[in-house]
Scaffold this active site. Structure first.
Site: not given
Ligand SMILES: Cc1cc2nc3c(=O)[nH]c(=O)nc-3n(C[C@H](O)[C@H](O)[C@H](O)COP(=O)(O)OP(=O)(O)OC[C@H]3O[C@@H](n4cnc5c(N)ncnc54)[C@H](O)[C@@H]3O)c2cc1C
Length: 380
Positions: A125-126, A128, A130, A154, A241, A341, A364
């Site tokens: 979610e926007p 939620a 990680s 996403f 994974r 290049g 994931e």
């Molecule tokens: C093209 C694409 C397809 C996707 N497909 C799916 C899908 O089919 N279903 C689905 O549910 N999701 C999907 N996702 C979502 C994807 O799983 C999330 O983008 C991912 O889990 C990271 O969450 P976030 O983008 O909110 O980043 P955040 O959780 O906001 O993370 C931002 C940064 O903080 C770091 N971070 C966060 N927590 C910690 C911690 N505890 N310790 C250290 N570093 C941390 C992360 O590594 C990252 O660098 C998709 C994303 C993309 C881009």
């Protein structure tokens, strides 16, 4: 550990390799340029039964094991990384159904998979990502029905999938233990597609926002019982994974093969650049690391297939995914460097490979999250 593929696995790999060379490779370039979902590759893969592979034989599927699915994903990583991602989203809904699906759910959704219908995994979610346990989509029980409200973002195959696995809060304040999983059909009233993302890479897959507004499902559409959803999601991710390890190996190998070909034909200082030791060592390093990533990935798949699902599998699945996806990013970046290049131009496929690779260390579980899981398990 020596992993020998069965005759069936070799036939499947060779079938995909042929389809890849004949058609998928070209379709990947076209869908990337058009920035459009690759319906034609999806159709071709359905034709050979790829999306029905994980469903049990009892429901008309092939009950493919993790090793077979990893082989498929490695080939798709090589020829069609976007379709690999599409398959990954679908696979993430398989193990929850095995573990938590009541008879109605298992029959309904495994049969759909066996008929090559496509699933999508709706967790993020926007607010939620990680921290999946902080999701806000809610499901409340009204009479005999659960009513789901919220927005997922996403979502791979959002808007093109036939059914969705959606995680929602059923026990506010209970954190991870207050989240349940529901399966929802694409034509459910109140389910709509929001923003379709414009992406850096994997442009032949579709990534979209999915909006749930008073989506009603009867009780049997809940998988695994009240509050069991997040545990099921995480248990399903070991397979995914491992599969992402396969996708990463396939894509890295595709980039390496491009580099070797190019180095033989590109001349500078009066000789092929393949004769420069600096580049030879880069290639040797890439090849070594791809072999190591492949070994770790298939070893993990084999552990999964042995029926063991304990902490060592969780650790190994994280290692395989993290090691292989980070490696894939390094390899594709180095291959662009080897092309000089020309690597930066769209005339060659390597810039697309580098853009595609970036996603693999984000989805994931980001690489940072996998380091966290591995360290946590080592200290536990
Ligand atoms: C093209 C694409 C397809 C996707 N497909 C799916 C899908 O089919 N279903 C689905 O549910 N999701 C999907 N996702 C979502 C994807 O799983 C999330 O983008 C991912 O889990 C990271 O969450 P976030 O983008 O909110 O980043 P955040 O959780 O906001 O993370 C931002 C940064 O903080 C770091 N971070 C966060 N927590 C910690 C911690 N505890 N310790 C250290 N570093 C941390 C992360 O590594 C990252 O660098 C998709 C994303 C993309 C881009």
């Amino acid at each position: 550990m020596c992993i020998e593929f069965t005759e069936e696995q070799k036939i499947l790999r060779d079938t995909l390799r042929k389809l890849g060379k004949d058609k998928l490779e070209r379709l990947t370039v076209e869908s990337d340029r058009a920035d459009k979902f690759d319906y034609e590759s999806l159709r071709l893969l359905k034709e050979i039964g790829i999306f029905g592979l994980p469903a049990p034989v009892k429901y008309g599927g092939s009950e493919a094991n993790a090793t077979t699915l990893t082989i498929v994903l490695e080939e798709l990583g090589y020829f069609s990384p976007s379709m690999a991602c599409t398959l990954i989203g679908h696979l993430a809904l398989v193990r929850p159904l095995f573990l938590g699906g009541n008879e109605f759910l298992a029959e309904r959704y495994f049969t759909k998979m066996a008929k090559e219908e496509l699933g999508a995994f709706c967790l993020t979610e926007p607010e939620a990502g990680s921290d999946a346990a902080s999701l806000k989509t809610k499901a409340s029980l009204e009479g005999d029905e659960w009513v789901i409200n919220g927005t997922k973002c996403f979502i791979t195959s959002g808007g093109v999938a036939d059914f969705y696995g959606v995680w929602a809060v059923t026990g506010p304040g209970k954190g991870a233990d207050g989240i349940s999983l529901f399966y929802v059909d694409k034509d459910a009233k109140g389910l709509s597609v929001g923003k379709i993302e414009e992406k850096m890479g994997m442009r032949g897959s579709q990534t979209a926002e999915m909006i749930f507004e008073d989506v009603k499902v009867t009780k049997e559409y809940m998988c695994g019982g009240v509050g069991k959803g997040l545990k099921l999601a995480f248990e399903g991710l070991d397979l995914v994974r491992c599969g992402l390890g396969g996708v990463s190996c396939g894509l890295a190998q595709a980039a390496l093969d491009q580099a070797i070909q190019y180095m033989k034909t590109r001349h500078q200082f009066g000789k092929p650049i393949a004769q420069f030791q600096a580049l030879q060592f880069m290639v040797a390093n890439m090849a070594m690391n791809i072999e190591a990533a492949r070994a770790l990935t298939y070893q993990t798949a084999s552990l999964y297939d042995s029926g063991y699902h304990g902490i060592d599998l969780i650790t190994k699945a994280s290692m395989a995914k993290c090691f292989a996806s980070d490696l894939c990013m390094r390899v594709t970046t180095d291959v662009v460097q080897i092309f000089g290049g020309y690597g930066y131009m769209k005339d060659y496929p390597v810039e697309r490979m580098m853009r595609d690779a970036k996603l693999l260390s984000i989805v994931e579980g980001t690489s940072q999250i996998h380091h966290h899981i591995i360290a946590r398990n080592l200290f536990s």
